[in-house]
Design a protein around this motif. Structure first.
Motif, mmCIF file in Angstrom:
data_model
loop_
_atom_site.group_PDB
_atom_site.id
_atom_site.type_symbol
_atom_site.label_atom_id
_atom_site.label_comp_id
_atom_site.label_asym_id
_atom_site.label_seq_id
_atom_site.Cartn_x
_atom_site.Cartn_y
_atom_site.Cartn_z
ATOM 1 N N ALA A 89 -40.989 -4.608 -8.692
ATOM 2 C CA ALA A 89 -39.692 -3.872 -9.292
ATOM 3 C C ALA A 89 -38.965 -4.845 -10.209
ATOM 4 C CB ALA A 89 -38.919 -3.231 -8.101
ATOM 5 N N ALA A 90 -38.750 -5.930 -9.744
ATOM 6 C CA ALA A 90 -38.313 -7.123 -10.998
ATOM 7 C C ALA A 90 -38.990 -7.236 -12.102
ATOM 8 C CB ALA A 90 -37.932 -8.468 -9.968
ATOM 9 N N ARG A 91 -40.174 -7.341 -12.031
ATOM 10 C CA ARG A 91 -41.159 -7.660 -13.378
ATOM 11 C C ARG A 91 -40.863 -6.391 -14.068
ATOM 12 N NH1 ARG A 91 -46.343 -9.067 -10.497
ATOM 13 N NH2 ARG A 91 -46.987 -9.798 -12.428
ATOM 14 N N VAL A 92 -41.271 -5.141 -13.407
ATOM 15 C CA VAL A 92 -41.169 -3.890 -14.263
ATOM 16 C C VAL A 92 -39.709 -3.500 -14.813
ATOM 17 C CG1 VAL A 92 -41.221 -1.476 -13.932
ATOM 18 C CG2 VAL A 92 -43.037 -2.675 -12.810
ATOM 19 N N SER A 93 -38.895 -3.917 -14.463
ATOM 20 C CA SER A 93 -37.498 -3.938 -14.865
ATOM 21 C C SER A 93 -37.284 -4.565 -16.149
ATOM 22 C CB SER A 93 -36.312 -4.546 -13.941
ATOM 23 O OG SER A 93 -35.170 -4.293 -14.768
ATOM 24 N N ALA A 94 -38.168 -5.706 -16.156
ATOM 25 C CA ALA A 94 -37.972 -6.422 -17.493
ATOM 26 C C ALA A 94 -38.947 -5.899 -18.625
ATOM 27 C CB ALA A 94 -38.570 -7.935 -17.498
ATOM 28 N N LEU A 95 -39.873 -5.163 -18.368
ATOM 29 C CA LEU A 95 -40.832 -4.611 -19.135
ATOM 30 C C LEU A 95 -39.916 -3.216 -19.841
ATOM 31 C CD1 LEU A 95 -44.248 -4.311 -17.415
ATOM 32 C CD2 LEU A 95 -43.331 -6.037 -19.008
ATOM 33 N N LEU A 96 -39.315 -2.362 -18.847
ATOM 34 C CA LEU A 96 -38.801 -1.318 -19.486
ATOM 35 C C LEU A 96 -37.355 -1.735 -20.115
ATOM 36 C CD1 LEU A 96 -38.760 0.833 -16.139
ATOM 37 C CD2 LEU A 96 -40.210 0.988 -18.092
ATOM 38 N N VAL A 97 -36.639 -2.690 -19.743
ATOM 39 C CA VAL A 97 -35.498 -3.053 -20.626
ATOM 40 C C VAL A 97 -36.166 -3.659 -21.930
ATOM 41 C CG1 VAL A 97 -33.825 -5.064 -20.839
ATOM 42 C CG2 VAL A 97 -34.107 -3.861 -18.980
ATOM 43 N N TYR A 98 -37.203 -4.466 -22.110
ATOM 44 C CA TYR A 98 -37.663 -4.892 -23.313
ATOM 45 C C TYR A 98 -38.120 -3.458 -24.442
ATOM 46 C CZ TYR A 98 -40.573 -7.175 -27.205
ATOM 47 O OH TYR A 98 -41.047 -7.313 -28.228
ATOM 48 N N GLY A 99 -38.784 -2.647 -23.661
ATOM 49 C CA GLY A 99 -39.030 -1.427 -24.232
ATOM 50 C C GLY A 99 -38.023 -0.625 -24.781
ATOM 51 N N LYS A 100 -36.983 -0.634 -24.046
ATOM 52 C CA LYS A 100 -35.950 0.128 -24.455
ATOM 53 C C LYS A 100 -35.027 -0.797 -25.635
ATOM 54 C CE LYS A 100 -32.469 3.351 -23.713
ATOM 55 N NZ LYS A 100 -31.630 2.938 -24.694
ATOM 56 N N VAL A 101 -34.896 -1.892 -25.579
ATOM 57 C CA VAL A 101 -34.222 -2.829 -26.663
ATOM 58 C C VAL A 101 -34.948 -2.524 -27.960
ATOM 59 C CG1 VAL A 101 -33.980 -5.043 -27.431
ATOM 60 C CG2 VAL A 101 -33.306 -4.375 -25.326
ATOM 61 N N CYS A 102 -36.451 -2.462 -27.816
ATOM 62 C CA CYS A 102 -37.270 -2.485 -29.131
ATOM 63 C C CYS A 102 -37.159 -0.634 -29.753
ATOM 64 C CB CYS A 102 -38.854 -2.626 -28.838
ATOM 65 S SG CYS A 102 -39.140 -4.311 -28.519
ATOM 66 N N ASP A 103 -36.821 -0.058 -28.702
ATOM 67 C CA ASP A 103 -36.704 1.610 -29.256
ATOM 68 C C ASP A 103 -35.265 1.765 -29.843
ATOM 69 O OD1 ASP A 103 -37.719 4.108 -29.100
ATOM 70 O OD2 ASP A 103 -35.903 4.481 -27.695
#
Length: 291
Positions: A89-103
């Motif tokens: 869950a901690a690692r997935v959070s980082a992926l989703l945050v990065y994707g949101k920032v790029c979007d």
């Protein structure tokens, strides 16, 4: 990260509420260990829901201890100890945050864009430390597909909501097998559909003012009357019902009881707040998102 997927804590038993808070605090610490201290600023109860689903489907019993943190140094509080699903869950959070920032970098302008540009190196560092490249490629593919659908400005919620549903379906089911994968995929898909719809409803006023794409504006115009709001809420409740139905396939546990509270109570409350209890017209005051 999204801020909508939360429990109705008043309806939780005392021990369930302690476990819910313990997972949240444990996840915060795990994010610091897995993806860096800065990533803890993006902590969200949404990832607690991810943990609840995956841990319950694998019959994992979280270990809770009393501990302190820098923000609350004088009072001990329950914290779930590190385990495989908390790390995930901690690692997935980082992926989703990065994707949101790029979007957001592709959509925002002015000061908001500048802030996202400042945040991107930190988000990229956390995403690299997460070391889930295969999953991120799936997330990125779904985000690209979603951007293309939104660029078409379709008068439909289902097409983009389905796309975001497939994104979270991949996140919830990653690495699982058999029945656990099937249930996690179903919960993730319906959760993603619901998040897209509730976010669009919550953003309707701002999107109307800014001329941004919003499927409800394409469907109903710049104002949404009471009957249309009820139709939107009814459609969103279908996804919540499907989450509840999927959870019936999991063995009963404290984790599942909390997850059911989130889907049937907390997310239902968020639906009402975003759709029914706010004035969804361009001249109205936008309801604040749950935090």
């Amino acid at each position: 990260m999204f801020g909508y997927v939360r429990a109705r804590r008043a309806d939780l038993l005392v021990r369930q509420d302690a476990l819910y808070r313990g997972i949240y605090c444990g996840l915060c610490r795990e994010m610091g260990r897995c993806t860096g201290q800065c990533s803890r600023l993006t902590l969200s109860y949404d990832m607690v829901f991810l943990y609840l689903i995956r841990a319950s489907l694998q019959n994992l019993t979280p270990r809770v201890r009393q501990g302190r943190c820098a923000l609350h140094p004088f009072r001990r509080r329950p914290m779930v100890e590190s385990d495989a699903e908390l790390r995930y869950a901690a690692r997935v959070s980082a992926l989703l945050v990065y994707g949101k920032v790029c979007d957001d970098l592709a959509d925002e302008r002015g000061v908001k864009r500048l802030l996202k540009r400042f945040a991107r190196p930190f988000a990229a560092h956390a995403k690299k430390r997460a070391d889930l490249d295969a999953l991120y490629r799936e997330i990125e593919a779904r985000q690209t597909e979603l951007a293309e659908l939104e660029a078409e400005k379709l008068p439909s919620v289902d097409a983009p909501a389905d796309c975001f549903g497939r994104l979270l379906s991949a996140v919830f089911a990653y690495g699982l097998e058999g029945d656990a994968k099937m249930v996690a995929s179903a919960v993730g898909f319906r959760t993603g559909r619901w998040i897209y719809a509730v976010d669009a409803a919550d953003d309707l006023n701002d999107d109307a003012k800014n001329g941004a794409y919003n499927p409800f504006i394409r469907l109903y115009g710049d104002s949404v009357d009471e009957k249309q709001r009820e139709l939107i809420a009814s459609a969103m409740r279908i996804d919540l019902n499907e989450i509840s139905n999927a959870l019936l396939l999991a063995d009963e546990s404290e984790l599942i009881a909390i997850a059911r509270n989130i889907a049937e109570c907390g997310m239902a409350d968020a639906t009402d707040k975003a759709v029914l209890h706010s004035e969804t017209t361009t001249g109205g005051q936008r309801e604040q998102k749950p935090v």
